[in-house]
Design an enzyme around this catalytic site. Sequence first.
Site, PDB file in Angstrom:
ATOM      1  N   GLU A 145       0.820  -1.220   0.000  1.00 47.73           N
ATOM      2  CA  GLU A 145       0.000   0.000   0.000  1.00 47.73           C
ATOM      3  C   GLU A 145       0.852   1.269   0.000  1.00 47.73           C
ATOM      4  O   GLU A 145       0.808   2.061   0.942  1.00 47.73           O
ATOM      5  CB  GLU A 145      -0.872   0.035   1.269  1.00 47.73           C
ATOM      6  CG  GLU A 145      -1.738  -1.156   1.516  1.00 47.73           C
ATOM      7  CD  GLU A 145      -2.411  -1.114   2.890  1.00 47.73           C
ATOM      8  OE1 GLU A 145      -1.940  -0.369   3.791  1.00 47.73           O
ATOM      9  OE2 GLU A 145      -3.404  -1.821   3.079  1.00 47.73           O
ATOM     10  N   PRO A 146       1.648   1.512  -1.036  1.00 51.98           N
ATOM     11  CA  PRO A 146       2.500   2.705  -1.021  1.00 51.98           C
ATOM     12  C   PRO A 146       1.718   3.969  -1.351  1.00 51.98           C
ATOM     13  O   PRO A 146       0.794   3.945  -2.172  1.00 51.98           O
ATOM     14  CB  PRO A 146       3.496   2.406  -2.152  1.00 51.98           C
ATOM     15  CG  PRO A 146       2.719   1.573  -3.115  1.00 51.98           C
ATOM     16  CD  PRO A 146       1.754   0.757  -2.304  1.00 51.98           C
ATOM     17  N   TYR A 195       0.801  13.990   0.635  1.00 55.86           N
ATOM     18  CA  TYR A 195       0.351  14.681   1.842  1.00 55.86           C
ATOM     19  C   TYR A 195       0.531  16.195   1.739  1.00 55.86           C
ATOM     20  O   TYR A 195       0.776  16.871   2.727  1.00 55.86           O
ATOM     21  CB  TYR A 195       1.059  14.114   3.092  1.00 55.86           C
ATOM     22  CG  TYR A 195       0.954  12.605   3.177  1.00 55.86           C
ATOM     23  CD1 TYR A 195      -0.268  12.010   3.502  1.00 55.86           C
ATOM     24  CD2 TYR A 195       2.039  11.775   2.894  1.00 55.86           C
ATOM     25  CE1 TYR A 195      -0.389  10.624   3.545  1.00 55.86           C
ATOM     26  CE2 TYR A 195       1.924  10.389   2.936  1.00 55.86           C
ATOM     27  CZ  TYR A 195       0.716   9.827   3.264  1.00 55.86           C
ATOM     28  OH  TYR A 195       0.597   8.460   3.306  1.00 55.86           O
ATOM     29  N   CYS A 247      -2.689  33.782   9.858  1.00 57.73           N
ATOM     30  CA  CYS A 247      -2.522  34.369  11.195  1.00 57.73           C
ATOM     31  C   CYS A 247      -2.226  33.303  12.236  1.00 57.73           C
ATOM     32  O   CYS A 247      -3.055  33.008  13.108  1.00 57.73           O
ATOM     33  CB  CYS A 247      -3.767  35.159  11.562  1.00 57.73           C
ATOM     34  SG  CYS A 247      -4.047  36.456  10.386  1.00 57.73           S
TER      35      CYS A 247
HETATM   36  N1  LLP Z   1      -1.361   2.048   4.609  1.00 58.48           N
HETATM   37  C1  LLP Z   1      -1.816   2.523   5.778  1.00 58.48           C
HETATM   38  C2  LLP Z   1      -2.683   1.668   6.584  1.00 58.48           C
HETATM   39  C3  LLP Z   1      -1.457   3.801   6.205  1.00 58.48           C
HETATM   40  O1  LLP Z   1      -1.892   4.251   7.371  1.00 58.48           O
HETATM   41  C4  LLP Z   1      -0.611   4.602   5.404  1.00 58.48           C
HETATM   42  C5  LLP Z   1      -0.230   5.955   5.809  1.00 58.48           C
HETATM   43  C6  LLP Z   1      -0.185   4.076   4.164  1.00 58.48           C
HETATM   44  C7  LLP Z   1      -0.566   2.796   3.803  1.00 58.48           C
HETATM   45  C8  LLP Z   1       0.679   4.861   3.212  1.00 58.48           C
HETATM   46  O2  LLP Z   1       1.904   5.191   3.775  1.00 58.48           O
HETATM   47  P1  LLP Z   1       3.056   5.843   2.836  1.00 58.48           P
HETATM   48  O3  LLP Z   1       3.466   4.809   1.825  1.00 58.48           O
HETATM   49  O4  LLP Z   1       2.480   7.037   2.191  1.00 58.48           O
HETATM   50  O5  LLP Z   1       4.128   6.180   3.786  1.00 58.48           O
HETATM   51  N2  LLP Z   1       0.639  12.801   6.695  1.00 58.48           N
HETATM   52  C9  LLP Z   1       1.886  12.170   7.026  1.00 58.48           C
HETATM   53  C10 LLP Z   1       1.904  10.705   6.666  1.00 58.48           C
HETATM   54  C11 LLP Z   1       0.772   9.929   7.295  1.00 58.48           C
HETATM   55  C12 LLP Z   1       0.762   8.498   6.875  1.00 58.48           C
HETATM   56  C13 LLP Z   1      -0.480   7.841   7.320  1.00 58.48           C
HETATM   57  N3  LLP Z   1      -0.622   6.484   6.909  1.00 58.48           N
HETATM   58  C14 LLP Z   1       3.016  12.935   6.353  1.00 58.48           C
HETATM   59  O6  LLP Z   1       2.770  13.948   5.678  1.00 58.48           O
HETATM   60  O7  LLP Z   1       4.187  12.584   6.515  1.00 58.48           O
END
Ligand code: LLP
Length: 417
Positions: free
Chosen positions: A282-283, A380, A351
Site C-alpha cells: 500500500e505505497p 500529503y 494568522c
Molecule cells: N497504509 C496505511 C494503513 C497507512 O496508514 C498509510 C499511511 C499508508 C498505507 C501509506 O503510507 P506511505 O506509503 O504514504 O508512507 N501525513 C503524514 C503521513 C501519514 C501516513 C499515514 N498512513 C506525512 O505527511 O508525513
Amino acid sequence: MSKLHYQNEKLFCEETEIKNLTEKYGTPLYVYSKNMIKNKFKTTDEAFSSVDHTICFAMKANSNMEILKLMASMGAGGDVVSGGELYLALKAGIPANKIVYASVGKTDEEIKFGIESGILAFNVESEPELEVVNQIALQMGKKAPVAIRINPNIDVHGHPYISTGKSINKFGIDIDFAFDVFLKAHKMEGINIVGVHCHIGSQILDTEYFAASAKKLFDFVTRLTEAGIEVEHIDIGGGLGVHYPDVIPDYAEEQKGVPPPSELSKKVLEILKPLNKEIIFEPGRSIIGEAAALITKVLYVKRSRDTKFIVVDAGMNDLIRPCLYEAYHQIVPLNKIEGELEKADVVGPICETGDFLAKGRMLPDVKRGDYLAVMTTGAYGYSLACNYNSRPRAAEVWINGENDELIREREKVEDWV
Ligand code: LLP
C-alpha cells in the site's frame, strides 16, 4: 534524473518551464510530473512481479481524480480510509475487488457502503469493529471480506505522528491478542476471513523494519494455517520513504540511502514467498511524493530585529507538513539567483505563528514577485490542504513532456456562499 530540474537556470518539470505555468494558472500551484508518477508506479509493480500481488495506492497521500484514474489505468488497487476515498476510488475506475479499507473508526454507513461495493477487504482494527461488521453483513444477508490488522509492536524510530506499528498507537490489534480475534472471526457467520494486514509507519528508509514486520507476519500466518484458518492475502502496508533533498545536516547521513521498492520487495519476499499468498502493498508517498512541487509567489521580504522573513502566497493551509511534522522541504527559486545566501524564514499569510514553510533556511536574495518551488510535495501536500483563514485551495496541474493540463481547478471563495 528528477523530473523537476534546472535547464539554463530555470526550473523545469519534464520539458515544461514552470514559470510559464504561474502566468497561466496563478499561485499557489501544485505541479506534478505525470511521467514520474507512472515510472514510480511501474517500478513498484515490477518489484513484486515474482509473486501474485496488488499495489493498492494509498489514496490519503493524494486523491486527485486524474491521478487516481491514471493509477486505475495502470492496474493499481486502492488503499482507502473513508467512505469518501472509497467513493473516489470507484469513480476513478479502481475495481472494487482491488480496494482495501483501513481506519480505526469506520461508521455503520461506511461499512455498508464497503460491503455493497464488493471491496477486497476491510482491514479491521479492533474486536468491537469486527462485531459491528459481522452484524451489518448479517443484516444485509452477506458475508463481509475481512483482513485483520495486526499491530506488531515495531518501533520504526520515525516522527511520532507517523509511526503506527507500536502498541501505544491506536492502530490494529495487538499481535498478542490478534490470534484469538481471528479464531472468533472464523466462527462468525457474517465474516469471510481473507487476509492479514500490518502497517508500521511512514517515511521508513531502513528496509530492515519491513523485514521485521514480514517475519512477524510469517509466524502469524503459519500459526493461523496450523489452526485451520487459511488467508488468501498478506497485506504488508505502505510506508517506504522518499528523498527530501538538501536535508538538515544531522539527518543527512540517514537520508542518503533511500531504498528502491526492489530492495523492500527482496527483503520481504525472501520471508513471505514460501507461504504462497497474494501480497498486497500500500505505497503512497513513494509513488507520488517526489513527483510534485508547490509553486508560490513572494509577496514581501521583511526584516525584524533578528530575522529575515520571506512572505509567500502559500501557507500552512496549502502545505501543513512543515508545521505539523517539522518536515523539511527543499525550497528553490524558479529562476536561479546568483550571489550570497542569507538565512531566512519562509512564511505564509496565515494568522498563526506555525504558518511557515521553512525556518532559518539559507536562500538567495529573493525579491517581491519572484517565485519559489517547495519541493517533494506530491504526497500529503494537497490532500492535507484546508480552507483555514477562508483561503481557497490551490490549483493542480500535471505535466506530460511539453504539455500541461489542469487537473484540479483553484477553489473559489464565491462557491462557499
Ligand atoms: N497504509 C496505511 C494503513 C497507512 O496508514 C498509510 C499511511 C499508508 C498505507 C501509506 O503510507 P506511505 O506509503 O504514504 O508512507 N501525513 C503524514 C503521513 C501519514 C501516513 C499515514 N498512513 C506525512 O505527511 O508525513
